[in-house]
Design an enzyme around this catalytic site. Structure first.
Site, PDB file in Angstrom:
ATOM      1  N   GLN A  93      46.411  30.870  38.074  1.00 24.37           N
ATOM      2  CA  GLN A  93      46.323  32.137  37.343  1.00 24.37           C
ATOM      3  C   GLN A  93      45.689  31.987  35.958  1.00 24.37           C
ATOM      4  O   GLN A  93      44.984  32.869  35.505  1.00 24.37           O
ATOM      5  CB  GLN A  93      47.720  32.737  37.194  1.00 24.37           C
ATOM      6  CG  GLN A  93      47.765  34.018  36.392  1.00 24.37           C
ATOM      7  CD  GLN A  93      47.048  35.161  37.078  1.00 24.37           C
ATOM      8  OE1 GLN A  93      47.454  35.583  38.135  1.00 24.37           O
ATOM      9  NE2 GLN A  93      45.980  35.648  36.485  1.00 24.37           N
ATOM     10  N   HIS A 151      39.226  35.123  43.228  1.00 21.69           N
ATOM     11  CA  HIS A 151      39.151  36.414  42.552  1.00 21.69           C
ATOM     12  C   HIS A 151      37.941  36.353  41.625  1.00 21.69           C
ATOM     13  O   HIS A 151      37.974  35.712  40.587  1.00 21.69           O
ATOM     14  CB  HIS A 151      40.411  36.675  41.736  1.00 21.69           C
ATOM     15  CG  HIS A 151      41.594  36.965  42.592  1.00 21.69           C
ATOM     16  ND1 HIS A 151      42.717  37.550  42.094  1.00 21.69           N
ATOM     17  CD2 HIS A 151      41.834  36.772  43.908  1.00 21.69           C
ATOM     18  CE1 HIS A 151      43.604  37.710  43.059  1.00 21.69           C
ATOM     19  NE2 HIS A 151      43.091  37.229  44.162  1.00 21.69           N
ATOM     20  N   GLU A 154      37.306  40.499  38.839  1.00 22.99           N
ATOM     21  CA  GLU A 154      38.409  41.110  38.112  1.00 22.99           C
ATOM     22  C   GLU A 154      38.215  40.928  36.624  1.00 22.99           C
ATOM     23  O   GLU A 154      38.990  40.249  35.959  1.00 22.99           O
ATOM     24  CB  GLU A 154      39.722  40.430  38.459  1.00 22.99           C
ATOM     25  CG  GLU A 154      40.233  40.729  39.808  1.00 22.99           C
ATOM     26  CD  GLU A 154      41.614  40.154  39.948  1.00 22.99           C
ATOM     27  OE1 GLU A 154      42.400  40.775  40.663  1.00 22.99           O
ATOM     28  OE2 GLU A 154      41.925  39.118  39.350  1.00 22.99           O
TER      29      GLU A 154
END
Length: 159
Positions: A93, A151, A154
């Protein structure tokens, strides 16, 4: 799924941009317990199955060196296995290159049985680091015969 059903913990996101959401998750991580993670994830899985879902792919943050969320969600995966295919993504993350120890933690999570290599290249410090993170993570996935889930779109950055 490591953050599912955690609205308001430790506070509510005030402005909405992605960076605030990630910062809010950073505030919550030190407060997490394995019991609470398991309880919320199992509740979510029950809701999902009650609505007809038979498979879920969920990201689990691996930037916490305790890998508390990884352990919790691996436990959940085993518990729901008879009725739900829960696939877990080892997700750095805070950036696999940006966060100290993230790559080692990601590898540890894969060794523990996480299914997919995740990445967040736009969260690295530079575009070059983002590209490098994609290369590193794809090579790691290829070496282990695993899938990749990145990802890549984003960002609140207009560039």
């Amino acid at each position: 799924m490591d953050s599912t059903l955690s609205f308001g913990l430790p506070r509510v996101d005030q402005s909405g941009p992605l960076r605030e959401g990630i910062a809010l998750w950073g505030e919550l991580k030190p407060l997490l317990t394995q019991e609470a993670l398991v309880e919320r994830a199992l509740a979510y899985c029950d809701w999902a199955v009650a609505r007809g879902l038979l498979a879920i792919r969920s990201h689990v943050d691996v930037c916490d060196p305790r890998l508390l969320a990884t352990e919790a969600l691996l436990h959940v995966r085993e518990k729901v296995k008879p009725y739900l295919d829960l696939q877990l993504v080892a997700f750095p993350q805070d950036g696999v290159l940006r966060a100290p120890g993230a790559l080692d933690n990601l590898k540890r999570a894969l060794d523990m049985g996480v299914d997919v290599v995740g990445g967040i290249p736009h969260f690295e410090r530079t575009m070059q680091d983002g590209a490098e993170s994609v290369r590193i993570l794809c090579e790691l996935a290829a070496e282990r015969g695993l899938r990749v889930d990145m990802h890549c779109a984003e960002s609140d950055d207009p560039l």
